[in-house]
Write a protein that holds these residues in place. Structure first.
Motif: not given
Length: 246
Positions: A124-138, A154-161
């Protein structure tokens, strides 16, 4: 970068300011009827949460008792309950596996609770900047009309990491690019469909955060059951730590 995401990042303070951020500390009150179901009614009404913006790590204090705190981290996933002076009381590795077979009405022990709020608040507190992390697709998808407004999504897909509610989530933004809603499946609550609303954005040291959140059940058609929130979150203050400060 997706065009909508670029606008959202700028509206929340911008990537340059976020890049200088090491920690976020927030005073939060977490309520709602779900905690009584889980066996922790009133346990989270006055919390200080501190998170690391460089890696998925979250600390809550006090945690279920004045002398305790919880730490959640990944790589591997681990939740630990400690005394205020650092003595380990309980610890659980591969924490998500501990929810296998659990349903919405299944009661949680202290480690289950620490895992859930640990990963949830980091997201919650790192979004939306979390969406720029490696492996995240927005990527932007079709807009949604609600409450007489049209919200871009925005549809966001997160990696298993990244530990999060579910691998795919949808985030809704108003004309000012502020988050108004997010949809996900709470996998560790028996696959509950959720519409999570947010509002009352405020700026803290140049970064913008919602300070009001309400979580409702979501229907299959995307509409929400708005009669009673299952979880309420209110944020009193946020401190942004930079350059090793907190």
């Amino acid at each position: 970068m997706d065009g909508l995401l670029s606008h959202v990042l700028d509206a929340h303070g911008g990537l340059d300011r976020w890049a200088d951020t090491d920690t976020i500390t927030a005073r939060v009150s977490i309520g709602g009827p779900i905690w009584a179901v889980k066996g922790w009614d009133g346990a989270l009404t006055d919390e200080t949460v501190t998170l690391d913006t460089r890696r998925e790590r979250t600390e809550f204090a006090p945690f279920t008792a004045p002398e305790l705190r919880s730490v959640f981290s990944t790589g591997p996933e681990r939740v630990t309950v400690l005394t205020v002076d650092g003595h380990i009381v309980e610890e659980l590795s591969d924490a998500r596996d501990a929810f296998a077979g659990y349903l919405r009405a299944t009661r949680w022990d202290r480690l289950h609770l620490g895992y859930f709020i640990g990963y949830a608040f980091w997201n919650y507190l790192t979004s939306p900047f979390l969406f720029t992390w490696p492996g995240v697709e927005a990527h932007e998808i079709e807009p949604w009309r609600e409450a007489g407004q049209e919200w871009r999504r925005l549809r966001v897909r997160f990696p298993d990491t990244i530990a999060t509610h579910s691998p795919e989530q949808v985030f809704y933004y108003d004309s000012e690019f502020m988050q108004r809603r997010m949809d996900y499946v709470t996998e560790i609550l028996g696959g509950t469909l959720v519409a999570h609303y947010s509002g009352r954005p405020k700026k803290f040291d140049g970064l913008v955060f919602p300070t009001w959140r309400r979580v409702f059940r979501r229907n299959q058609d995307g509409t929400s059951n708005l009669s009673l929130p299952s979880i309420t979150i209110d944020i009193d203050a946020i401190t942004v730590g930079r350059g090793g400060s907190s």
